[in-house]
Design an enzyme around this catalytic site. Sequence first.
Site, short mmCIF file in Angstrom:
data_model
loop_
_atom_site.label_atom_id
_atom_site.label_comp_id
_atom_site.label_asym_id
_atom_site.label_seq_id
_atom_site.Cartn_x
_atom_site.Cartn_y
_atom_site.Cartn_z
N GLY A 186 81.72 67.57 -8.87
CA GLY A 186 83.14 67.94 -8.91
C GLY A 186 83.66 67.95 -10.33
O GLY A 186 83.73 66.91 -10.98
N GLY A 188 86.64 68.36 -11.39
CA GLY A 188 88.10 68.24 -11.35
C GLY A 188 88.54 67.22 -12.39
O GLY A 188 87.83 66.97 -13.37
N VAL A 189 89.71 66.63 -12.14
CA VAL A 189 90.29 65.72 -13.13
C VAL A 189 89.42 64.48 -13.36
O VAL A 189 89.11 64.12 -14.49
CB VAL A 189 91.70 65.28 -12.69
CG1 VAL A 189 92.61 65.13 -13.85
CG2 VAL A 189 92.29 66.23 -11.70
N ILE A 190 88.99 63.86 -12.26
CA ILE A 190 88.20 62.63 -12.42
C ILE A 190 86.84 62.95 -13.04
O ILE A 190 86.38 62.27 -13.96
CB ILE A 190 88.01 61.92 -11.05
CG1 ILE A 190 89.37 61.44 -10.54
CG2 ILE A 190 87.04 60.74 -11.18
CD1 ILE A 190 89.33 60.70 -9.22
N GLU A 209 79.78 71.72 -9.97
CA GLU A 209 81.05 72.12 -9.37
C GLU A 209 80.82 73.23 -8.34
O GLU A 209 80.10 74.19 -8.61
CB GLU A 209 82.00 72.60 -10.49
CG GLU A 209 83.21 73.38 -10.04
CD GLU A 209 84.16 72.62 -9.11
OE1 GLU A 209 84.44 71.45 -9.38
OE2 GLU A 209 84.59 73.22 -8.10
N SER A 275 83.28 62.97 -7.35
CA SER A 275 84.74 63.13 -7.52
C SER A 275 85.13 64.49 -6.98
O SER A 275 85.32 65.44 -7.73
CB SER A 275 85.12 62.98 -8.99
OG SER A 275 84.24 63.76 -9.81
N ASP A 318 100.50 59.95 -2.41
CA ASP A 318 99.24 60.60 -2.03
C ASP A 318 99.07 60.76 -0.53
O ASP A 318 98.27 61.58 -0.08
CB ASP A 318 98.03 59.77 -2.52
CG ASP A 318 97.77 59.94 -4.01
OD1 ASP A 318 98.61 60.55 -4.70
OD2 ASP A 318 96.72 59.45 -4.48
N ALA A 326 100.49 60.33 -9.70
CA ALA A 326 101.34 59.14 -9.66
C ALA A 326 102.81 59.51 -9.86
O ALA A 326 103.69 59.03 -9.13
CB ALA A 326 100.89 58.15 -10.73
N HIS A 454 109.11 68.26 -39.08
CA HIS A 454 107.95 68.75 -39.82
C HIS A 454 107.36 67.63 -40.66
O HIS A 454 108.12 66.95 -41.35
CB HIS A 454 108.34 69.92 -40.73
CG HIS A 454 107.18 70.40 -41.56
ND1 HIS A 454 106.19 71.20 -41.03
CD2 HIS A 454 106.87 70.19 -42.86
CE1 HIS A 454 105.30 71.45 -41.98
NE2 HIS A 454 105.69 70.86 -43.10
P1 NAI Z 1 90.11 67.25 -7.90
O1 NAI Z 1 90.71 67.92 -6.73
O2 NAI Z 1 90.81 67.25 -9.21
O3 NAI Z 1 88.66 67.88 -8.19
C1 NAI Z 1 87.65 67.92 -7.23
C2 NAI Z 1 86.65 69.01 -7.64
O4 NAI Z 1 85.51 68.87 -6.84
C3 NAI Z 1 87.19 70.41 -7.43
O5 NAI Z 1 86.98 71.18 -8.57
C4 NAI Z 1 86.39 70.90 -6.23
O6 NAI Z 1 86.18 72.30 -6.26
C5 NAI Z 1 85.09 70.15 -6.40
N1 NAI Z 1 84.33 69.96 -5.17
C6 NAI Z 1 84.80 69.70 -3.92
N2 NAI Z 1 83.78 69.57 -3.04
C7 NAI Z 1 82.63 69.75 -3.76
C8 NAI Z 1 81.26 69.72 -3.43
N3 NAI Z 1 80.85 69.49 -2.19
N4 NAI Z 1 80.36 69.94 -4.42
C9 NAI Z 1 80.74 70.18 -5.69
N5 NAI Z 1 82.05 70.22 -6.05
C10 NAI Z 1 82.98 70.00 -5.10
O7 NAI Z 1 89.78 65.77 -7.39
P2 NAI Z 1 89.28 64.48 -8.17
O8 NAI Z 1 88.80 64.82 -9.53
O9 NAI Z 1 88.37 63.79 -7.23
O10 NAI Z 1 90.60 63.64 -8.32
C11 NAI Z 1 91.30 63.19 -7.15
C12 NAI Z 1 92.78 63.20 -7.34
O11 NAI Z 1 93.15 62.24 -8.30
C13 NAI Z 1 93.26 64.55 -7.80
O12 NAI Z 1 94.13 65.06 -6.85
C14 NAI Z 1 93.93 64.29 -9.10
O13 NAI Z 1 95.16 64.97 -9.18
C15 NAI Z 1 94.11 62.79 -9.17
N6 NAI Z 1 93.84 62.36 -10.54
C16 NAI Z 1 94.72 62.70 -11.51
C17 NAI Z 1 94.46 62.40 -12.82
C18 NAI Z 1 95.41 62.84 -13.87
O14 NAI Z 1 96.53 63.19 -13.55
N7 NAI Z 1 95.02 62.87 -15.13
C19 NAI Z 1 93.25 61.67 -13.21
C20 NAI Z 1 92.37 61.43 -12.13
C21 NAI Z 1 92.68 61.76 -10.84
#
Ligand code: NAI
Length: 475
Positions: A186, A188-190, A209, A275, A318, A326, A454
């Site tokens: 994954g 994504g963000v994490i 991904e 993640s 959530d 958050a 600046h």
């Molecule tokens: P995410 O939804 O950001 O990313 C998950 C990723 O995994 C996606 O790109 C998805 O396409 C992929 N995926 C799903 N199933 C898969 C599979 N079977 N095989 C391969 N890839 C797959 O979720 P993540 O990173 O787990 O984070 C969870 C939540 O925590 C998010 O909703 C996020 O908004 C929140 N979070 C926010 C942060 C921030 O604001 N900086 C930091 C960490 C988490």
Amino acid sequence: MKSFDVVVIGGGPAGYIAAIRAAQLGLSAACIDEWKSADGKPMLGGTCTNVGCIPSKALLQSSENYEQAAHGFAEHGVRVTGLELDLAQMLKRKDKVVKSSNDGILYLFKKNKVTFFHGRGSFGGSASEILVSGAQSETLAAKNVIIATGSSPRSLPGADFDEKLILSNTGALAMPEVPKRLGVIGAGVIGLEMGSVWRRLGSEVVILEALPTFLGAADEQIAKEAWKVFARQGLGIELGVTISKVSTEKKSVSVQYISSDISPKTLECDRLVVSIGRVANTAGLNAAAVGLKLDERGFVAVDDDCRSNLPGVWAVGDVVRGPMLAHKGEEEGVAVAERIVGQKPHVNFDTIPWVIYTTPEIAWVGKTEQQLKGEGKASGVDYRVGTFPFSANARARALGDTSGLVKFISNKKTDQILGVHIIGPMASELIAEAVVAMEFGAAAEDIGMICHAHPSLSEAMKDAALAVDKRALNI
Ligand code: NAI
């Protein structure tokens, strides 16, 4: 039986903020949370504070410092010899940062006269009876209940989290040694944040991904830039994969997958972070017994104002629809407390900022260009774009951090800002100006007309806003 105007189940950012706001408004408020430390003490703040936003930012900072000392300082004329990583100390510091946040919330509860119950909350015989079980045991009568139970990591079928080899966010923040090969499922963000931490500390990181596009939720131009920078940093990312099997040996994990060119591949790694999103925490609430409605994805079903189907029962954060952020949960928590006393607050879901704390940071608010292209056809919204690279910003050059750009998108007719997208240093801080501007319905020109200090990174915001009208001053 103790009675309260408001009982909040869950002490994460959505829940504890709701309880504090309710108390500020003169309501008797209680908050129930079961998170505890190894020695049984309460750890308020939920996923964000304990195993999410806060500890990840601590490790991101520490690992960035390490990487800078190893590779960045020399350019500044600062020579480092004998550099060593003390991972145990890094993790200890992270735990200290978490503890001070836990204690801070307990202090805020005392200050605001929120009654805290350490235990698990669930519905009793009716929607207005809440049972506390675990460290404390109580039955509470509640005029209003706010469910803020959060979310849990989604596991891959056939690959349950053991937090040793197959890790969720919890294990990814507490590896006792740096794995030589780290696999991440994954992007994504994490995945990107944790992948960055461990790559900086020395792991070879490969992220798999499922989607064929990288960072599909971000603006395409920004995602493309991020892809380039992450590749340069050595973060391996493979798109369009289908995981077929995950198996563990004593000290390693093997991931079999089909890659985008349909060839079967295997990723061998020492640890695997999964993640792939999160699921709402509703199990154990006794929701069905009191008739609380869940939606088809398992979230508590709520309307735009966070009202559930039961009178006096609300849900925020959530555990309900919308982004799992958050700050989104906090806004909902405040709004619900205010609704309970009859006020008419409004949460603007269109101006919730997104941040990914990689280096460079990525942040955005509002619409992406691809969304507008799609909608443009249907709604006729025509837009203009202005971009400005950090390489042309004097402060970024002085900092030695010139990657990335700022992008403004505004309505072609009215110039009202529709979206702002940043990849670059301190994007998480810079985006606040864009959120304020959008909340006030500002035009791109308004930002261009405001005096920015600046030299500062914020001048890149001004120049990008001016670039919408092709009048950027520094490029
Ligand atoms: P995410 O939804 O950001 O990313 C998950 C990723 O995994 C996606 O790109 C998805 O396409 C992929 N995926 C799903 N199933 C898969 C599979 N079977 N095989 C391969 N890839 C797959 O979720 P993540 O990173 O787990 O984070 C969870 C939540 O925590 C998010 O909703 C996020 O908004 C929140 N979070 C926010 C942060 C921030 O604001 N900086 C930091 C960490 C988490």
